[in-house]
Design a protein around this motif. Structure first.
Motif, PDB file in Angstrom:
ATOM      1  N   ALA A 135       0.825  -1.210   0.000  1.00 61.47           N
ATOM      2  CA  ALA A 135       0.000   0.000   0.000  1.00 61.47           C
ATOM      3  C   ALA A 135       0.861   1.263   0.000  1.00 61.47           C
ATOM      4  N   GLY A 136       2.021   1.198   0.626  1.00 58.19           N
ATOM      5  CA  GLY A 136       2.895   2.372   0.704  1.00 58.19           C
ATOM      6  C   GLY A 136       3.964   2.446  -0.366  1.00 58.19           C
ATOM      7  N   LEU A 137       4.033   1.430  -1.218  1.00 57.21           N
ATOM      8  CA  LEU A 137       5.091   1.385  -2.235  1.00 57.21           C
ATOM      9  C   LEU A 137       4.886   2.460  -3.299  1.00 57.21           C
ATOM     10  N   ARG A 138       5.920   3.245  -3.526  1.00 50.19           N
ATOM     11  CA  ARG A 138       5.907   4.255  -4.581  1.00 50.19           C
ATOM     12  C   ARG A 138       7.261   4.190  -5.286  1.00 50.19           C
ATOM     13  N   ILE A 139       7.222   4.241  -6.584  1.00 50.50           N
ATOM     14  CA  ILE A 139       8.433   4.253  -7.394  1.00 50.50           C
ATOM     15  C   ILE A 139       8.417   5.536  -8.217  1.00 50.50           C
ATOM     16  N   VAL A 140       9.528   6.256  -8.218  1.00 45.04           N
ATOM     17  CA  VAL A 140       9.642   7.503  -8.974  1.00 45.04           C
ATOM     18  C   VAL A 140      10.726   7.339 -10.023  1.00 45.04           C
ATOM     19  N   GLU A 172       5.562   9.152 -10.875  1.00 42.75           N
ATOM     20  CA  GLU A 172       5.479   8.335  -9.667  1.00 42.75           C
ATOM     21  C   GLU A 172       4.347   7.332  -9.859  1.00 42.75           C
ATOM     22  N   VAL A 173       4.621   6.059  -9.544  1.00 38.62           N
ATOM     23  CA  VAL A 173       3.611   5.010  -9.665  1.00 38.62           C
ATOM     24  C   VAL A 173       3.459   4.278  -8.332  1.00 38.62           C
ATOM     25  N   VAL A 185       0.505   7.831 -10.096  1.00 39.02           N
ATOM     26  CA  VAL A 185      -0.087   8.607  -9.007  1.00 39.02           C
ATOM     27  C   VAL A 185       0.508  10.013  -8.928  1.00 39.02           C
ATOM     28  N   GLY A 186       1.516  10.271  -9.752  1.00 39.99           N
ATOM     29  CA  GLY A 186       2.113  11.598  -9.772  1.00 39.99           C
ATOM     30  C   GLY A 186       2.834  11.851 -11.088  1.00 39.99           C
ATOM     31  N   LEU A 187       2.746  13.060 -11.554  1.00 38.47           N
ATOM     32  CA  LEU A 187       3.415  13.456 -12.793  1.00 38.47           C
ATOM     33  C   LEU A 187       3.893  14.887 -12.632  1.00 38.47           C
ATOM     34  N   ASP A 188       5.204  15.081 -12.759  1.00 37.58           N
ATOM     35  CA  ASP A 188       5.776  16.426 -12.708  1.00 37.58           C
ATOM     36  C   ASP A 188       6.485  16.695 -14.020  1.00 37.58           C
ATOM     37  N   LEU A 189       6.265  17.898 -14.537  1.00 37.09           N
ATOM     38  CA  LEU A 189       6.907  18.320 -15.777  1.00 37.09           C
ATOM     39  C   LEU A 189       7.818  19.505 -15.499  1.00 37.09           C
ATOM     40  N   THR A 247       8.733   7.064 -19.597  1.00 34.66           N
ATOM     41  CA  THR A 247       9.100   7.208 -18.189  1.00 34.66           C
ATOM     42  C   THR A 247       8.109   6.463 -17.296  1.00 34.66           C
ATOM     43  N   ALA A 248       6.830   6.550 -17.624  1.00 36.84           N
ATOM     44  CA  ALA A 248       5.810   5.827 -16.864  1.00 36.84           C
ATOM     45  C   ALA A 248       5.988   4.310 -17.015  1.00 36.84           C
ATOM     46  N   GLU A 249       6.331   3.862 -18.218  1.00 36.68           N
ATOM     47  CA  GLU A 249       6.562   2.427 -18.442  1.00 36.68           C
ATOM     48  C   GLU A 249       7.730   1.924 -17.598  1.00 36.68           C
TER      49      GLU A 249
END
Length: 100
Positions: free
Chosen positions: A27-32, A43-44, A51-55, A74-76
């Motif tokens: 539940a807490g896992l995030r990969i950037v 961020e996924v 779950v996050g996208l920064d440009l 990048t998302a892949e």
């Protein structure tokens, strides 16, 4: 209580603890991931969902087509890493359950 029953309850509790810990970890896992040119950061979660996208602030030199391709690539990459991490976490849980 008899010893065999106490052992069964103890093993069951360890298995439950392992599953709950795994669920919390996932539940807490995030990969950037950041694109090589630094224009995109994605961020996924543990499912590989974005779950996050920064440009980058200044994208005036980027074409929409190229920017779209960089976002997808990048998302892949982030999703691949998240799913690999998820698999490893679940494999560890499975291992701990067989030891219980």
């Amino acid at each position: 209580m008899t010893e065999p029953l106490e052992g069964l309850i103890s093993r069951g509790q360890r298995a439950l603890d392992s599953m709950q810990g795994t669920a919390e970890t996932l539940a807490g896992l995030r990969i950037v991931h950041r694109s090589p040119d630094g224009v995109v950061e994605v961020e996924v979660d543990s499912h590989g969902a974005v779950v996050g996208l920064d440009l980058a602030p200044d994208l005036t030199r980027e074409s929409a087509s190229r920017l779209g391709s960089v976002i997808v690539a990048t998302a892949e990459a982030a999703a691949r890493d998240a799913l690999a991490r998820r698999e490893a976490i679940l494999r560890d849980m499975q291992s701990s359950l067989t030891e219980t």
